[in-house]
Design a protein around this motif. Structure first.
Motif, mmCIF file in Angstrom:
data_model
loop_
_atom_site.group_PDB
_atom_site.id
_atom_site.type_symbol
_atom_site.label_atom_id
_atom_site.label_comp_id
_atom_site.label_asym_id
_atom_site.label_seq_id
_atom_site.Cartn_x
_atom_site.Cartn_y
_atom_site.Cartn_z
ATOM 1 N N ALA A 60 0.811 -1.214 0.000
ATOM 2 C CA ALA A 60 0.000 0.000 0.000
ATOM 3 C C ALA A 60 0.848 1.269 0.000
ATOM 4 C CB ALA A 60 -0.933 0.007 1.208
ATOM 5 N N ALA A 61 2.136 1.145 0.293
ATOM 6 C CA ALA A 61 3.007 2.319 0.348
ATOM 7 C C ALA A 61 3.187 2.976 -1.013
ATOM 8 C CB ALA A 61 4.370 1.944 0.923
ATOM 9 N N GLY A 62 2.934 2.227 -2.079
ATOM 10 C CA GLY A 62 3.051 2.818 -3.408
ATOM 11 C C GLY A 62 4.473 2.932 -3.915
ATOM 12 N N LEU A 63 5.403 2.260 -3.261
ATOM 13 C CA LEU A 63 6.798 2.260 -3.681
ATOM 14 C C LEU A 63 7.146 0.912 -4.303
ATOM 15 C CD1 LEU A 63 8.443 3.831 -0.500
ATOM 16 C CD2 LEU A 63 8.072 4.939 -2.707
ATOM 17 N N PRO A 64 8.195 0.862 -5.115
ATOM 18 C CA PRO A 64 8.639 -0.442 -5.599
ATOM 19 C C PRO A 64 8.978 -1.337 -4.402
ATOM 20 C CG PRO A 64 9.762 1.320 -6.780
ATOM 21 C CD PRO A 64 9.014 1.954 -5.642
ATOM 22 N N VAL A 65 8.579 -2.612 -4.484
ATOM 23 C CA VAL A 65 8.812 -3.563 -3.394
ATOM 24 C C VAL A 65 9.723 -4.673 -3.892
ATOM 25 C CG1 VAL A 65 7.743 -5.228 -1.831
ATOM 26 C CG2 VAL A 65 6.587 -3.072 -2.334
ATOM 27 N N ARG A 66 10.758 -4.954 -3.122
ATOM 28 C CA ARG A 66 11.673 -6.067 -3.394
ATOM 29 C C ARG A 66 11.496 -7.082 -2.281
ATOM 30 N NH1 ARG A 66 12.638 -4.068 -8.299
ATOM 31 N NH2 ARG A 66 13.551 -2.005 -8.162
ATOM 32 N N ALA A 67 11.467 -8.346 -2.645
ATOM 33 C CA ALA A 67 11.379 -9.425 -1.664
ATOM 34 C C ALA A 67 12.656 -10.237 -1.739
ATOM 35 C CB ALA A 67 10.173 -10.306 -1.948
ATOM 36 N N VAL A 68 13.291 -10.411 -0.581
ATOM 37 C CA VAL A 68 14.513 -11.206 -0.488
ATOM 38 C C VAL A 68 14.218 -12.369 0.440
ATOM 39 C CG1 VAL A 68 16.950 -11.206 0.144
ATOM 40 C CG2 VAL A 68 15.929 -9.145 -0.864
ATOM 41 N N ASN A 69 14.090 -13.565 -0.128
ATOM 42 C CA ASN A 69 13.791 -14.788 0.625
ATOM 43 C C ASN A 69 15.121 -15.456 0.948
ATOM 44 O OD1 ASN A 69 11.961 -17.844 -0.194
ATOM 45 N ND2 ASN A 69 12.688 -17.125 1.761
ATOM 46 N N ALA A 70 15.594 -15.255 2.170
ATOM 47 C CA ALA A 70 16.899 -15.760 2.595
ATOM 48 C C ALA A 70 16.783 -17.127 3.261
ATOM 49 C CB ALA A 70 17.538 -14.762 3.565
ATOM 50 N N GLU A 71 17.881 -17.747 3.469
ATOM 51 C CA GLU A 71 18.048 -18.986 4.248
ATOM 52 C C GLU A 71 17.595 -20.255 3.545
ATOM 53 O OE1 GLU A 71 20.079 -18.590 6.625
ATOM 54 O OE2 GLU A 71 19.861 -16.417 6.764
ATOM 55 N N ASP A 72 17.651 -20.293 2.235
ATOM 56 C CA ASP A 72 17.587 -21.523 1.438
ATOM 57 C C ASP A 72 16.288 -22.308 1.440
ATOM 58 O OD1 ASP A 72 20.239 -21.072 0.667
ATOM 59 O OD2 ASP A 72 20.986 -22.104 2.441
ATOM 60 N N VAL A 73 15.223 -21.846 2.067
ATOM 61 C CA VAL A 73 13.938 -22.535 1.995
ATOM 62 C C VAL A 73 12.938 -21.562 1.378
ATOM 63 C CG1 VAL A 73 12.079 -23.647 3.283
ATOM 64 C CG2 VAL A 73 14.456 -23.953 4.029
ATOM 65 N N ALA A 74 12.377 -21.961 0.251
ATOM 66 C CA ALA A 74 11.462 -21.074 -0.472
ATOM 67 C C ALA A 74 10.225 -20.763 0.362
ATOM 68 C CB ALA A 74 11.049 -21.719 -1.791
ATOM 69 N N ALA A 75 9.838 -19.484 0.364
ATOM 70 C CA ALA A 75 8.628 -19.017 1.036
ATOM 71 C C ALA A 75 7.942 -18.039 0.080
ATOM 72 C CB ALA A 75 8.967 -18.336 2.354
ATOM 73 N N PRO A 76 6.620 -18.041 0.056
ATOM 74 C CA PRO A 76 5.906 -17.211 -0.923
ATOM 75 C C PRO A 76 5.923 -15.720 -0.577
ATOM 76 C CG PRO A 76 4.344 -18.285 0.525
ATOM 77 C CD PRO A 76 5.703 -18.821 0.894
ATOM 78 N N ALA A 77 5.670 -14.952 -1.605
ATOM 79 C CA ALA A 77 5.446 -13.511 -1.481
ATOM 80 C C ALA A 77 4.163 -13.234 -2.269
ATOM 81 C CB ALA A 77 6.619 -12.739 -2.061
ATOM 82 N N PRO A 78 3.578 -12.062 -2.094
ATOM 83 C CA PRO A 78 2.345 -11.761 -2.831
ATOM 84 C C PRO A 78 2.547 -11.840 -4.346
ATOM 85 C CG PRO A 78 2.729 -10.128 -1.131
ATOM 86 C CD PRO A 78 3.965 -10.962 -1.222
ATOM 87 N N SER A 79 1.492 -12.138 -5.033
ATOM 88 C CA SER A 79 1.526 -12.182 -6.486
ATOM 89 C C SER A 79 1.962 -10.817 -7.014
ATOM 90 C CB SER A 79 0.150 -12.598 -6.965
ATOM 91 O OG SER A 79 -0.320 -11.845 -7.984
ATOM 92 N N GLY A 80 2.803 -10.840 -8.020
ATOM 93 C CA GLY A 80 3.305 -9.602 -8.618
ATOM 94 C C GLY A 80 4.597 -9.094 -8.000
ATOM 95 N N VAL A 81 5.031 -9.692 -6.886
ATOM 96 C CA VAL A 81 6.292 -9.285 -6.254
ATOM 97 C C VAL A 81 7.351 -10.316 -6.636
ATOM 98 C CG1 VAL A 81 7.515 -8.926 -4.078
ATOM 99 C CG2 VAL A 81 5.151 -8.157 -4.313
ATOM 100 N N ASN A 82 8.381 -9.856 -7.316
ATOM 101 C CA ASN A 82 9.470 -10.759 -7.669
ATOM 102 C C ASN A 82 10.286 -11.074 -6.424
ATOM 103 O OD1 ASN A 82 8.864 -10.898 -10.418
ATOM 104 N ND2 ASN A 82 10.018 -9.040 -10.849
ATOM 105 N N VAL A 83 10.601 -12.342 -6.260
ATOM 106 C CA VAL A 83 11.340 -12.794 -5.079
ATOM 107 C C VAL A 83 12.738 -13.209 -5.495
ATOM 108 C CG1 VAL A 83 11.377 -14.411 -3.168
ATOM 109 C CG2 VAL A 83 9.191 -13.618 -4.054
ATOM 110 N N TRP A 84 13.717 -12.719 -4.760
ATOM 111 C CA TRP A 84 15.103 -13.121 -4.956
ATOM 112 C C TRP A 84 15.405 -14.195 -3.929
ATOM 113 C CZ3 TRP A 84 19.833 -9.819 -3.241
ATOM 114 C CH2 TRP A 84 21.019 -10.377 -3.752
ATOM 115 N N ARG A 85 15.834 -15.366 -4.397
ATOM 116 C CA ARG A 85 16.123 -16.503 -3.522
ATOM 117 C C ARG A 85 17.507 -17.042 -3.828
ATOM 118 N NH1 ARG A 85 10.575 -17.701 -5.031
ATOM 119 N NH2 ARG A 85 9.301 -17.668 -3.156
ATOM 120 N N GLY A 86 17.965 -17.909 -2.946
ATOM 121 C CA GLY A 86 19.208 -18.616 -3.190
ATOM 122 C C GLY A 86 20.349 -18.096 -2.346
#
Length: 130
Positions: A60-86
């Protein structure tokens, strides 16, 4: 009075936690995206629990959102948010000295402007519900 989404996010984040180890003013470590002027980065892991309300406030903040999924176990993020994993995503979190997941960063010009670390537990720090 209706609050602006960015103001609501900043109020939800509050002031940096006393034990936060992410250093304000520090540049972001290496990452795979182009840095806009302002953005929100959510660094989280698979064991954060339900982050639904957190994601709602961040989006809702209206800013670009980055998702960083750390620690080697995949976890979801909202649809439309690109997740960086690994391993590189985990290295990013560790280079930031993230002390707890989730960590929410408000970034401006590639530098950490504000940080909040810890378990939201469904409460974003707004007024208590009656």
């Amino acid at each position: 009075m209706k609050r602006a989404p960015l103001l609501t996010l900043l109020l939800a984040l509050g002031t940096p936690a006393a034990d936060a180890r992410v250093r304000l003013g520090e540049p972001l470590p290496a990452h795979p995206w182009m840095t806009p002027d302002r953005e929100v980065i959510v660094v989280y892991s698979h064991d954060c629990g339900d982050l639904g309300e957190l994601w709602g406030a961040v989006l809702a903040a209206g800013l670009p959102v980055r998702a960083v999924n750390a620690e080697d176990v995949a976890a979801p993020a909202p649809s439309g948010v690109n997740v960086w994993r690994g391993p590189e995503a985990t290295a990013f979190a560790r280079a930031l000295h993230v002390g707890a997941y989730p960590t929410v960063l408000l970034v401006q010009g590639g530098r950490v402007l504000n940080a909040w670390e810890g378990n939201f537990g469904g409460d974003l720090g707004l007024a208590p519900r009656s």
